[in-house]
Every structure is written in structure tokens, then in C-alpha cells.
Design an enzyme around this catalytic site. Sequence first.
Site, PDB file in Angstrom:
ATOM      1  N   GLY A  87       0.803  -1.208   0.000  1.00 39.87           N
ATOM      2  CA  GLY A  87       0.000   0.000   0.000  1.00 39.87           C
ATOM      3  C   GLY A  87       0.834   1.254   0.000  1.00 39.87           C
ATOM      4  O   GLY A  87       0.310   2.365   0.146  1.00 39.87           O
ATOM      5  N   ILE A 107      11.548  13.751  -5.689  1.00 39.89           N
ATOM      6  CA  ILE A 107      10.225  13.174  -5.482  1.00 39.89           C
ATOM      7  C   ILE A 107       9.768  12.542  -6.795  1.00 39.89           C
ATOM      8  O   ILE A 107       9.540  13.232  -7.794  1.00 39.89           O
ATOM      9  CB  ILE A 107       9.215  14.242  -5.018  1.00 39.89           C
ATOM     10  CG1 ILE A 107       9.692  14.889  -3.711  1.00 39.89           C
ATOM     11  CG2 ILE A 107       7.827  13.637  -4.846  1.00 39.89           C
ATOM     12  CD1 ILE A 107       9.835  13.934  -2.545  1.00 39.89           C
ATOM     13  N   LEU A 108       9.630  11.227  -6.811  1.00 40.50           N
ATOM     14  CA  LEU A 108       9.262  10.530  -8.035  1.00 40.50           C
ATOM     15  C   LEU A 108       7.818  10.774  -8.419  1.00 40.50           C
ATOM     16  O   LEU A 108       7.490  10.907  -9.604  1.00 40.50           O
ATOM     17  CB  LEU A 108       9.502   9.024  -7.872  1.00 40.50           C
ATOM     18  CG  LEU A 108      10.954   8.572  -7.715  1.00 40.50           C
ATOM     19  CD1 LEU A 108      11.018   7.071  -7.459  1.00 40.50           C
ATOM     20  CD2 LEU A 108      11.772   8.938  -8.945  1.00 40.50           C
ATOM     21  N   ASN A 109       6.939  10.815  -7.441  1.00 42.76           N
ATOM     22  CA  ASN A 109       5.517  11.012  -7.702  1.00 42.76           C
ATOM     23  C   ASN A 109       4.950  11.853  -6.565  1.00 42.76           C
ATOM     24  O   ASN A 109       4.806  11.373  -5.446  1.00 42.76           O
ATOM     25  CB  ASN A 109       4.797   9.658  -7.804  1.00 42.76           C
ATOM     26  CG  ASN A 109       3.347   9.806  -8.225  1.00 42.76           C
ATOM     27  OD1 ASN A 109       2.556  10.474  -7.568  1.00 42.76           O
ATOM     28  ND2 ASN A 109       2.989   9.157  -9.322  1.00 42.76           N
ATOM     29  N   THR A 133       1.624  10.494  -4.651  1.00 40.81           N
ATOM     30  CA  THR A 133       1.795   9.389  -3.698  1.00 40.81           C
ATOM     31  C   THR A 133       2.700   9.795  -2.543  1.00 40.81           C
ATOM     32  O   THR A 133       2.512   9.356  -1.409  1.00 40.81           O
ATOM     33  CB  THR A 133       2.350   8.135  -4.399  1.00 40.81           C
ATOM     34  OG1 THR A 133       3.597   8.454  -5.028  1.00 40.81           O
ATOM     35  CG2 THR A 133       1.378   7.625  -5.445  1.00 40.81           C
ATOM     36  N   GLY A 188      13.975   8.219   1.593  1.00 38.54           N
ATOM     37  CA  GLY A 188      12.774   7.553   2.090  1.00 38.54           C
ATOM     38  C   GLY A 188      11.926   8.524   2.907  1.00 38.54           C
ATOM     39  O   GLY A 188      12.449   9.234   3.767  1.00 38.54           O
ATOM     40  N   GLY A 231       8.641   7.537   4.231  1.00 39.34           N
ATOM     41  CA  GLY A 231       7.491   6.847   4.823  1.00 39.34           C
ATOM     42  C   GLY A 231       7.351   7.024   6.323  1.00 39.34           C
ATOM     43  O   GLY A 231       6.286   6.755   6.876  1.00 39.34           O
ATOM     44  N   GLU A 232       8.408   7.484   7.015  1.00 39.39           N
ATOM     45  CA  GLU A 232       8.376   7.455   8.476  1.00 39.39           C
ATOM     46  C   GLU A 232       8.701   8.795   9.128  1.00 39.39           C
ATOM     47  O   GLU A 232       9.343   8.861  10.160  1.00 39.39           O
ATOM     48  CB  GLU A 232       9.337   6.364   8.965  1.00 39.39           C
ATOM     49  CG  GLU A 232       8.775   4.992   8.670  1.00 39.39           C
ATOM     50  CD  GLU A 232       9.801   3.886   8.754  1.00 39.39           C
ATOM     51  OE1 GLU A 232       9.747   3.104   9.704  1.00 39.39           O
ATOM     52  OE2 GLU A 232      10.659   3.813   7.858  1.00 39.39           O
TER      53      GLU A 232
END
Length: 389
Positions: free
Chosen positions: A120, A284-286, A289, A356, A358-359
Site C-alpha cells: 500500500g 520526489i518521483l511522484n 503518492t 525515504g 514513509g516514516e
Amino acid sequence: MRGPGAATGNYALECAMDELAYKLDLDPLELRLRNDAAVHPPSGLPWSSRAHKECLERGAELFGWPRRMPEPRSMRQGDMLVGYGLAAVGYPWFRARCRARVTIRHDGTAYVCSAGTEIGNGAYTVFVQLSAELLGLDPEEITFGLGESTMPLAPQTGGSGLTGAVGSAVHEACRGLVSDFVVLVGDDSDSPLRGCTIDDVEVGDGGIRRCGDLSQSESYRDILARHRLPELTADGESVPLTPQELGMAPAGAFGAKYVEVHVDADLGRIRVARALSVIDGGRILNEKTARSQIIGGTVGGIGMALFEETVSDTGSGRIANATLGDYIVPVNADIPDMQVEFVGSWDRANPIGTKGIGEIGLVPAIANAVFHATGRRIRSLPITMDQLL
């Protein structure tokens, strides 16, 4: 569960920084700006990239931090105490060894795979997008495979490191495959790319072309057909280097979080009114998202700060609130509109320039805002109404 250990550690550190700022009678923003690390403190090496100061300053501008009155309990909106909170955030660089495989098929489409998993986090989206860019294909012409042990080795999805690991391996595999195509036509008198090296070409429009000369190009499909090949495959491997090998300190993600809370002066009820995140996530790739990742982390931070608590029965030791009927999590009505902005640029620690994200958490900014609103420093989570009465 994002960043287990890191979220609580960041809460303790940033609350201590906020407390120090008040002790020094110094703006919490100014304290952080004065102590920004221009180089990596333990090693003295330059950062691979670092826009933390820009995060702090841009966040202050967007949030309206200069409107903050410094004294606790000095800002009100009707019966509500208003608090502004700031936290600097970061998550360390992490990239594990990883492999990937890419195949161009006879029809010019590509299959790319690595054994990472999609949970996800948007892995399929960014890996298809990255593969298309590296091969000069449309995203619709890429099929990306994940999640099977028969695929090339990949690390776990965690530590904010999957995109950097798999993406770097995909980068090496795609570059290797393009090089193989160039070698294939190197002595081909029928090819406009004859005599080219990998440094002489670029990808685009479903194939390879001479740099700066669109007329000297050839599609993957035509090359395979002329050489009677059903497909061509290449593997790539990403091996993280040490800071000494890189000559720089790999930088993780950095950011600044600003929140506004409203606290009922009589009841102690807390509401998060605004939340702003300014993040240095490298390339930032996308953005869609990536923004969702930051919003998700922020919602988790609100839950950790104000709602979520595991309660044990003292007699039996069992968890007393083991269902979602008893374990309280934030819902839509608890979440304000959230603003996310990205700053910074390409990170030099990996070939695709990413970090990264995500955190990156939020908890300290809420705790610091509660102190500014109420004058009460809460050192345990969650922050509840009874602690403020």
C-alpha cells in the site's frame, strides 16, 4: 508502527528542544536554525543533500509562525486556548542490497521485476514510472513484478528504504540493458546507431537515439526483429556504499512540522486545527503518492499524540482494550486539512536521487503546541483531557 523507536525518540528530543527554547527565552524556530548542522556531526563529511534549514524557514512562512505570541496561554480564540507548535523531524538514510531484472520483449514492451513487496506504499506506481523513464517507454508499456521469491533478491519493505534500494537496482538493470542494445548494433551497418557507445545515446520514443539527434534513432522492437531475438534481458544490482566510499554522509529525509491546536480552557479537550509539513525528500518521483505518505504519517502521529493507548489489566496482564471498539484511533472528524510541501533537490547518495519519506512523524509538534496553548508540559502519551484540567 511507523519507525518503531524513532517516533518516540523524536518526541522526547523535540520536546526537550522546545523546553530548552523556553528556558533560554528564545524562539523555538531560532534555536533550531542556530544549531543546524552544515556537515554530518560525527564524521565531518558533507551531506549528500540537506535542505533542513529551508524546511524550517519555508514552513514558518507558510504557517504564519511570526504571528505566534511567545508566552504560553497568551493566544485565544473565544473560549479556546490556541497553541502553535514546531518540531524538526528526520529519518536516517537506509538502503539495503538489492537486485532487479529487466526484459524488453519482441513487441517493444518491458517486464521489470524485483522481489520487494507492495503493502500500500505505492511501490508499483513509482517503479513503473521510474522504469518507463529509464527505458524511454510509456508507463503503459511497462509491467512491473513484485512479491515473489523467484524474482531477484530485494530487502523488506521498511526503514523507508524500499524505493532507494529497488529503484537503484532498476536503474542499474535498465542502464545495462540499454548498453546491451548498443553493443548489439555496434557493428550493424543497417543501424543508425552503429559505432555508438552507451555515453553517445539517450532513450526515448520506445527506443534509443543519438544524443541531440532525433533522426538517428531506432526502436527496441526493430533491433530485436532484425537480429531475430525474441527478447533481451539484463540484471542490475544496487550495493550501498559507506560514507567513506561515497565521500559524503548519506542524508535521510528531513522536515519541519508546524501545528495549531485549540484546547478548551474549561474541559481540556484538544483539537488539531492545522497541520503543515515541509519535507526534504530528495527527488520526489511522484508528488501525489509522496504527499499521501506524509499525510498518512501525520494521521498516525495525531493518533499517537492524542488517542492511542494500550491498557493492560493489572490483575491478569492481558490487554484490556484489544479491539477497535476500545482502542481509540483518530477518524475523519479528528483530522484537519493538511498542507504538504516538498523542498530540496536530488540526493547524491543513490543514482535515482531519492530519500525515504514513509516514516516522518508529527508527535512532538502537537505536544509542543499543547504546551504553548496551556503552559503544561506533558511527558507521556497520549495527551488526554484529564492531564490538562
